[in-house]
Design an enzyme around this catalytic site. Structure first.
Site, PDB file in Angstrom:
ATOM      1  N   HIS A 103     -65.831 -15.605  20.214  1.00  0.00           N
ATOM      2  CA  HIS A 103     -64.835 -15.250  19.199  1.00  0.00           C
ATOM      3  C   HIS A 103     -63.718 -14.430  19.823  1.00  0.00           C
ATOM      4  CE1 HIS A 103     -66.253 -11.024  18.666  1.00  0.00           C
ATOM      5  NE2 HIS A 103     -67.450 -11.509  18.905  1.00  0.00           N
ATOM      6  N   ASP A 137     -61.558 -12.773  17.673  1.00  0.00           N
ATOM      7  CA  ASP A 137     -61.222 -11.677  16.754  1.00  0.00           C
ATOM      8  C   ASP A 137     -61.980 -10.416  17.151  1.00  0.00           C
ATOM      9  OD1 ASP A 137     -63.621 -13.012  15.983  1.00  0.00           O
ATOM     10  OD2 ASP A 137     -63.540 -12.120  13.990  1.00  0.00           O
ATOM     11  N   ASP A 197     -66.461  -6.879  23.519  1.00  0.00           N
ATOM     12  CA  ASP A 197     -66.873  -7.765  22.416  1.00  0.00           C
ATOM     13  C   ASP A 197     -65.669  -8.510  21.862  1.00  0.00           C
ATOM     14  OD1 ASP A 197     -68.271  -8.981  20.413  1.00  0.00           O
ATOM     15  OD2 ASP A 197     -68.506  -7.185  19.187  1.00  0.00           O
ATOM     16  N   GLU A 209     -65.518 -13.999  13.320  1.00  0.00           N
ATOM     17  CA  GLU A 209     -66.911 -13.668  13.613  1.00  0.00           C
ATOM     18  C   GLU A 209     -67.220 -12.253  13.159  1.00  0.00           C
ATOM     19  OE1 GLU A 209     -70.547 -12.391  15.728  1.00  0.00           O
ATOM     20  OE2 GLU A 209     -68.592 -11.460  15.759  1.00  0.00           O
ATOM     21  N   GLU A 210     -66.258 -11.360  13.346  1.00  0.00           N
ATOM     22  CA  GLU A 210     -66.491  -9.942  13.048  1.00  0.00           C
ATOM     23  C   GLU A 210     -66.417  -9.641  11.554  1.00  0.00           C
ATOM     24  OE1 GLU A 210     -67.680  -8.005  15.046  1.00  0.00           O
ATOM     25  OE2 GLU A 210     -66.911  -8.262  17.084  1.00  0.00           O
ATOM     26  N   HIS A 239     -67.175  -1.945  19.739  1.00  0.00           N
ATOM     27  CA  HIS A 239     -66.758  -1.412  18.435  1.00  0.00           C
ATOM     28  C   HIS A 239     -66.407   0.081  18.467  1.00  0.00           C
ATOM     29  CE1 HIS A 239     -68.712  -4.915  15.936  1.00  0.00           C
ATOM     30  NE2 HIS A 239     -68.230  -5.328  17.091  1.00  0.00           N
TER      31      HIS A 239
HETATM   32 ZN   LIG Z   1     -69.074 -10.208  19.212  1.00  0.00          ZN
END
Ligand SMILES: [Zn+2]
Length: 387
Positions: free
Chosen positions: A71, A73, A104, A137-138, A355
């Site tokens: 992903h 995003d 990520d 995805e997030e 994150h």
């Molecule tokens: Zn991820």
């Protein structure tokens, strides 16, 4: 020209402000890059969400396809003042690259893009390579990988095996591969009582106390002791809420939330039944009624150790000298959708700053990850020939 340097490509991808579900032009950029490496690209939109399906095929016929899923995003940056360097700067300092998505998972996307483009040039491959990317995805993940899989089905695209580039490593790049994930079930409990004065509790029905009793019964459930590939299932309470501002009032209603992380002993329906039985018992003996609502994030799944984990482990060992652990821990990912159709494993960077503010990763890990993916493609292709 294809930016065939995974660090520079990561840096470029980080500069797109692709906060979920926006892609901020990043998928258009990826498409132009992959086109330079002779990938046939399909960029399509589902409910405003952009997704990309790209395939490279050898000149000769092929009968096997390995797909990389990822992903583009990211989660929001948080307070910009807390970032040492801009959240979308891709600043490289002391051997680390900083920015939202560094871990990520934009760097992994860059790593598998570069691995694939090098592999198709350097090896005489007999397999096809697919790269599928989403920008959802997030967030809700409704119109991302799920939509790609619908598109794949509609267009009769064949895929045999799948690698997801989520950050699975714990401390060192290469120490962990994920071969499955636990299931996740979110529950909300509502309890209606009767409002009253705290000095006259007998005239009221206290929904807060009822909900606490219910939750403690829920929490005392010993679901299991774990299974061959999974940790024990667990129930965790995440909130108990009323909108009651006063200390001398028993509120009329109370709400609580919980989450069950469960292994392959259960399906979501088994757990719902188990919890319903408790609530029934409870509702029979109490004036205040418990009501339950659920949101399912995904069932547990496992890709049993086999060709994918073996080839990935050997590729990791060759590049890092580490023997990875096969794990099913952590949260959910898009692998939960892919596993319904293909064997899928996940492997990527060290996830320690994902994150967080100042998300960053070692630039040398990005290069190693590219080399691992490239080694994997070579070995996957050769395994096909020897079958
Ligand atoms: Zn991820």
């Amino acid at each position: 020209m294809f930016v065939n340097d995974p660090i520079l490509l990561s840096k470029k991808l980080i500069t797109f402000q692709s906060i979920t579900p926006e892609d901020d032009g990043s998928l258009e950029y990826v498409r132009s890059q992959l086109k330079d490496s002779k990938f046939a690209c399909n960029l399509f939109t589902k409910n405003g969400v952009k997704n990309l399906f790209a395939r490279w095929v050898p000149e000769k016929t092929y009968d096997k396809t390995i797909a990389f899923n990822g992903h583009i995003d990211v989660v929001p940056a948080g307070d910009p003042k807390e970032w040492k360097y801009g959240a979308f700067s891709g600043e490289i300092k002391s051997g680390r690259i900083f920015g939202r998505g560094a871990v990520d998972m934009k760097s992994a996307v860059a790593a598998f893009m570069c691995a694939a483009s090098e592999a198709v040039l350097e090896y005489d491959l007999n397999c096809s390579i697919v790269i599928m990317l989403t920008s959802d995805e997030e967030g809700r993940a409704e119109f991302g990988t799920k939509a790609i899989l619908d598109w794949v089905k509609k267009n009769k695209e064949k895929i045999n095996d799948c690698i997801v580039g989520e950050p699975t490593s714990s401390y060192k790049l290469g120490d962990t591969i994920k071969i499955g994930r636990r299931g996740s079930l979110n529950g909300t409990v509502y309890c209606k009582g009767k409002q009253g004065h705290v000095a006259y509790p007998k005239k009221a029905i206290n929904p807060v106390e009822k909900i606490i009793e219910f939750l403690s019964e829920l929490k005392s459930l010993q679901l299991d002791n774990g299974t061959k590939f999974f940790e024990p299932s667990s129930i965790n309470i995440s909130s108990v809420e009323t909108d009651n501002p006063s200390s001398n009032v028993i509120p009329g209603e109370c709400k609580a939330k919980f989450n069950v992380r469960y292994n392959d002993n259960y399906k979501a329906s088994d757990l719902k039944k188990l919890i319903k039985d408790i609530s029934k018992k409870f509702n029979n003996s109490s004036k205040s009624k418990i009501k339950l609502e659920y949101r399912e994030s995904g069932e547990s799944f496992i890709t049993k150790p086999g060709h994918l984990s073996t080839i990935m482990s050997e590729s990791i060992k060759k590049i890092t000298k580490l023997t990875p652990k096969l794990s099913t821990g952590g949260g959910t990912s898009d692998a939960r959708f892919l596993q319904k159709f293909y064997p899928v494993i996940e492997f990527g960077l060290v996830g320690d700053t994902m994150h967080q503010v100042n998300e960053n990763t070692k630039t040398k890990d990005i290069v190693m990850l590219k080399n691992i993916y490239k080694e994997f493609i070579k070995n996957y292709d050769q395994q096909r020939l020897s079958q």
